[in-house]
Design an enzyme around this catalytic site. Structure first.
Site, PDB file in Angstrom:
ATOM      1  CG  ASP A  49      -2.197   0.736   1.063  1.00 26.68           C
ATOM      2  OD1 ASP A  49      -2.136   1.895   0.608  1.00 26.68           O
ATOM      3  OD2 ASP A  49      -3.271   0.174   1.376  1.00 26.68           O
ATOM      4  CB  THR A  91      -6.656   1.944  -0.627  1.00 21.37           C
ATOM      5  OG1 THR A  91      -5.537   2.681  -0.162  1.00 21.37           O
ATOM      6  CG2 THR A  91      -6.531   0.503  -0.174  1.00 21.37           C
ATOM      7  CE  LYS A 173      -5.037   1.211   4.285  1.00 20.09           C
ATOM      8  NZ  LYS A 173      -4.738   2.128   3.166  1.00 20.09           N
ATOM      9  CG  ASP A 174     -12.527  -2.853   5.348  1.00 21.55           C
ATOM     10  OD1 ASP A 174     -12.301  -2.224   4.302  1.00 21.55           O
ATOM     11  OD2 ASP A 174     -13.003  -2.315   6.365  1.00 21.55           O
ATOM     12  CG  HIS A 321      -1.608   8.578   4.526  1.00 20.85           C
ATOM     13  ND1 HIS A 321      -1.959   9.566   3.634  1.00 20.85           N
ATOM     14  CD2 HIS A 321      -2.123   7.425   4.028  1.00 20.85           C
ATOM     15  CE1 HIS A 321      -2.662   9.028   2.638  1.00 20.85           C
ATOM     16  NE2 HIS A 321      -2.764   7.727   2.850  1.00 20.85           N
ATOM     17  CG  ASP A 364      -2.846   0.653  -2.627  1.00 19.60           C
ATOM     18  OD1 ASP A 364      -1.676   1.085  -2.536  1.00 19.60           O
ATOM     19  OD2 ASP A 364      -3.684   0.783  -1.720  1.00 19.60           O
ATOM     20  CG  HIS A 498      -2.444   8.028  -2.075  1.00 21.42           C
ATOM     21  ND1 HIS A 498      -3.706   7.518  -2.275  1.00 21.42           N
ATOM     22  CD2 HIS A 498      -2.133   7.729  -0.781  1.00 21.42           C
ATOM     23  CE1 HIS A 498      -4.121   6.920  -1.174  1.00 21.42           C
ATOM     24  NE2 HIS A 498      -3.190   7.034  -0.240  1.00 21.42           N
TER      25      HIS A 498
HETATM   26 ZN    ZN Z   1      -3.643   2.518  -0.527  1.00 22.37          ZN
HETATM   27 ZN    ZN Z   2      -3.359   6.170   1.621  1.00 20.41          ZN
END
Ligand code: ZN
Ligand code: ZN
Ligand code: ZN
Length: 558
Positions: A49, A91, A173-174, A321, A364, A498
């Protein structure tokens, strides 16, 4: 590869060969069958990610020779000029596009969240109230892939093997677990932090967690990662990033400076708050632990029917982030991810067998350098001033239309208009789109504007409008599309983000490794939707039903 001139040539070649090879079809059939037996026992799809392509090169010297990244780079195939070909680069759309071989225009995942025009509500890409949580007392399991409108490579594998090939998705993350696993998956698992610290699922997949997941959750592994974050190597050896203490980095709650060791007692002492694990590299280690356990317990890759394990490493995004592209924290996170990948590959060697599985690794989306940092070294960059924009735009709407209600929603850099009000005011939707687009073009941070009408009427083949159109879904997307100036974001002044169509958000790694994969590299452009048809070709199975990408032929041994 999505270069336009390739298609006709390919079509001609295919026709040519099918004519001259007609007589030897029976012989070729026998050969095909043996090739089929030669399929990998397991495909492992890895999405990191928020990983930029240049993290492979910038941190190259820090990666272990025996580590994860170099194993793929040196012994597999490296697509060095790989890009997202749509915006928004976020994402949900990213995970859907890798696995469906197409873009939001077709698969319908137009953002993490978006405004549902038909029902006049905000929706989340993976939420589904018609299912119940499994393994948690919270609502965090009420999820499914139902908003994704096409099949995934994992779905096609299920169809091809009469549902015998197992497919499992795993991520903190789901959405990073659910969208890759597809509609017909055996399971998807994601991590619920908060006061539980457990891997959970949805009744979409199962009625209760398998015993091995219950055991893993009870093992205390997650809790062991609630610890101070120090650098893995001596911090002075991290010469590929900026100083540890600078104004471009965010803080954990309770910290006074953004420096190692990150030991935010306020968070670590909150006995039950497991969410801090996500924002450190330990979240990736926990993901690797769980993926390795799934590999063993579900006996993936044990027989000749190909299985598929989709794993996403989400902590890289949380760290990016908070601290930004140029931080020591990002460097340490990738040094540690390299080790977690190596661990995963060793488990694959042991449980499936070296040379018996195929892996691809991508991201992603990528990320922008912190604009405040870019500005500090005189590179054009900046931030949107939300308050003055709101005021200026509200005044424009009141003056021009006598009401602000004409705008329904603003999300993912798109404006959604209320078509009923426009009709009641006897205005043309197309004209209102154009007037609002022109108004935004006068704001200094806006670089270009496009209208929904333009997206409907044109067929863009290159540059920013091509990227916007690939992200534009006629049933779901908005009326006016904004593109900010390069290096400009709507975000806090610390950390990276992003979402844009700009190249720093689109350029992502793409590595293939293992059974059926050639050794080599290319600097020819490849695009994210090319991944699924490449894997389909490798396995000899049908492409996902919305595929718009093309197989990357250089990658495959044939
Ligand atoms: Zn992402
Ligand atoms: Zn992000
Ligand atoms: Zn720092």
């Amino acid at each position: 590869m999505s270069t336009n001139f390739r298609l006709p040539i390919l079509a001609v070649l295919v026709t040519f060969f099918s004519i001259i090879s007609g007589f030897s079809q029976r012989k070729a059939k026998a050969k095909d069958d043996s090739a089929l037996k030669g399929n990998p026992k397991l495909v492992v799809g890895i999405i990191v990610d928020q990983m930029r392509y240049d993290y492979l090169t910038r941190f190259y010297d820090q990666y272990d020779d025996e580590g994860g990244f170099k194993r793929m780079m040196e012994n597999g195939f490296n697509c060095k000029n790989n890009h997202y070909n749509y915006a928004p680069t976020s994402t949900g759309p990213g995970h859907a596009s890798v696995y469906t071989g197409t873009t939001p225009a077709t698969h319908g995942i137009i953002g993490n969240n978006w405004y549902d025009k038909e029902n006049d509500v905000e929706v989340y890409c993976a939420s589904d109230d018609s299912y119940a949580s499994v393994g948690t007392t919270s609502d965090a399991g009420k999820m499914s892939p139902h908003r994704m409108q096409v099949t995934t490579i994992t779905d096609q594998l299920r169809l091809h093997t009469q549902m015998q090939g197992k497919t499992i998705g795993i991520a903190l993350k789901d959405r990073g677990a659910i969208l890759p696993a597809g509609h017909a998956a055996n399971a998807a698992y994601w991590f619920h932090g908060a006061d539980e610290g457990k891997w959970i699922s949805s009744s979409y997949y199962m009625d209760k967690l398998p015993q091995w997941v219950i055991d893993f959750n009870a093992s205390g592994v997650a809790g062991s990662y609630k610890k101070a974050w120090t650098t893995l190597k001596d911090i002075s050896s991290y010469t590929e990033s900026g100083s540890d203490n600078n104004v471009f980095e965010g803080l954990f709650e309770g910290e006074t400076s953004p420096t190692f060791p990150h030991n935010p007692q306020e968070l670590l002492n909150k006995n039950k708050d497991y969410d801090i694990i996500k924002s450190t590299p330990f979240g990736n280690s926990l993901t690797a632990d769980f993926a390795i356990e799934a590999l063993k317990q579900e006996e993936l890759g044990k027989d000749d029917i190909t299985d598929f394990l989709a794993v996403s490493f989400s902590s890289t995004d949380y760290v990016g982030h908070k601290f930004g592209v140029n931080s020591k924290e990002i460097e340490d996170t990738y040094v540690r991810l390299d080790k977690d990948l190596a661990r995963l590959f060793e488990a694959l060697d042991k449980n499936v067998g070296e040379g018996e599985y195929t892996v691809f690794l991508t991201a992603d989306h990528a990320a922008v350098n912190v604009p405040a940092y870019l500005k500090s070294i005189k590179i054009p960059a900046g931030y949107v001033d939300n308050d003055s924009t709101k005021e200026k735009f509200a005044n424009f709407l009141k003056y021009k239309y006598g009401t602000e209600d004409i705008v329904k929603n603003f999300s993912n850099y798109q404006i959604f208009l209320d078509h009923k009000i426009i009709n009641n005011l006897d205005l043309e939707v197309r004209e209102v789109q154009e007037d609002i687009a022109k108004e935004f073009l006068s704001y200094d941070y806006v670089d270009r504007v496009y209208t929904g009408y333009q997206m409907w009427q044109n067929n863009y083949t290159s540059g920013i409008p091509y990227i916007l159109q690939n992200g534009y879904n006629q049933k779901r997307s908005g009326d006016v599309l904004l593109v900010l100036k390069p290096g400009t974001i709507t975000y806090s002044k610390t950390g990276s983000t992003h979402g844009s169509p700009q190249i720093y958000d689109t350029h992502t790694p793409l590595l293939f490794y293992g059974k059926g994969i050639k050794k080599g590299s290319t600097v020819e452009r490849t695009e994210i939707p090319d991944i699924a048809p490449t894997i389909s070709s490798l396995l000899g199975i049908a492409f996902p039903n919305g595929t718009t990408g093309e197989p990357i032929v250089e990658v495959l041994e044939q």
